[in-house]
Design a protein around this motif. Structure first.
Motif, short mmCIF file in Angstrom:
data_model
loop_
_atom_site.label_atom_id
_atom_site.label_comp_id
_atom_site.label_asym_id
_atom_site.label_seq_id
_atom_site.Cartn_x
_atom_site.Cartn_y
_atom_site.Cartn_z
N ARG A 1 0.81 -1.21 0.00
CA ARG A 1 0.00 0.00 0.00
C ARG A 1 0.86 1.27 0.00
O ARG A 1 0.59 2.22 -0.74
CB ARG A 1 -0.92 -0.01 1.22
CG ARG A 1 -1.83 1.19 1.28
CD ARG A 1 -2.72 1.11 2.48
NE ARG A 1 -3.66 0.00 2.26
CZ ARG A 1 -4.78 -0.18 2.93
NH1 ARG A 1 -5.11 0.67 3.88
NH2 ARG A 1 -5.56 -1.18 2.67
N LEU B 1 -4.60 -0.27 -5.27
CA LEU B 1 -5.26 0.52 -4.24
C LEU B 1 -6.78 0.38 -4.31
O LEU B 1 -7.45 0.25 -3.28
CB LEU B 1 -4.86 1.99 -4.34
CG LEU B 1 -3.43 2.32 -3.93
CD1 LEU B 1 -3.12 3.79 -4.23
CD2 LEU B 1 -3.21 2.04 -2.46
N ASP C 1 -7.60 -4.16 -4.40
CA ASP C 1 -7.14 -4.96 -3.26
C ASP C 1 -7.32 -4.25 -1.92
O ASP C 1 -7.63 -4.89 -0.92
CB ASP C 1 -5.67 -5.36 -3.44
CG ASP C 1 -5.46 -6.26 -4.64
OD1 ASP C 1 -6.46 -6.79 -5.17
OD2 ASP C 1 -4.30 -6.43 -5.06
N CYS C 2 -7.10 -2.93 -1.91
CA CYS C 2 -7.19 -2.18 -0.66
C CYS C 2 -8.55 -1.53 -0.46
O CYS C 2 -8.86 -1.07 0.64
CB CYS C 2 -6.08 -1.13 -0.59
SG CYS C 2 -4.42 -1.80 -0.70
N GLU D 1 -9.57 1.34 -1.59
CA GLU D 1 -9.43 2.78 -1.35
C GLU D 1 -10.05 3.59 -2.48
O GLU D 1 -10.17 3.12 -3.62
CB GLU D 1 -7.95 3.15 -1.22
CG GLU D 1 -7.31 2.62 0.03
CD GLU D 1 -5.92 3.20 0.25
OE1 GLU D 1 -5.65 4.30 -0.27
OE2 GLU D 1 -5.13 2.55 0.94
#
Length: 104
Positions: A38, A92, A95-96, A98
């Motif tokens: 990240r 981002l 997977d994250c 965001e």
């Protein structure tokens, strides 16, 4: 005169192949970079701009004097950097989870 013009394309083509061979290891490396961190993804998105920072309209008293075109595509590694930025944005977002709108 005709002999000079017939040689010129071959010389420039040879130089282009030399540059391609010279940059090929760097291109392979950049294409192979996996974004799985990240912090690194945020750093890449900040480092690599979404659009060319050199493109400008030069105006004087509200009248356009001239336009400086984007020169980023002159960079022989432009496609690799844009691909790396895209992989970072995808990491981002996917997977994250965001919001990446601040980088667009």
């Amino acid at each position: 005169m005709s002999s000079i013009t017939s040689i010129s394309p071959e010389v420039s083509h040879g130089d282009h192949n030399y540059l391609d061979r010279l940059l090929q290891p760097i291109r392979k490396y950049l294409d192979g970079v996996e974004v799985n961190n990240r912090k690194m993804a945020h750093w890449l998105c900040k480092l690599i701009p979404a659009q060319c920072p050199f493109e400008r309209d030069i105006k004087l008293f509200g009248h356009l004097l001239f336009h400086i075109p984007p020169m980023c595509k002159l960079n022989p590694l432009y496609d690799q950097f844009i691909g790396l930025r895209f992989r970072a944005l995808s990491f981002l977002a996917d997977d994250c989870g965001e919001d990446i709108s601040r980088y667009c």
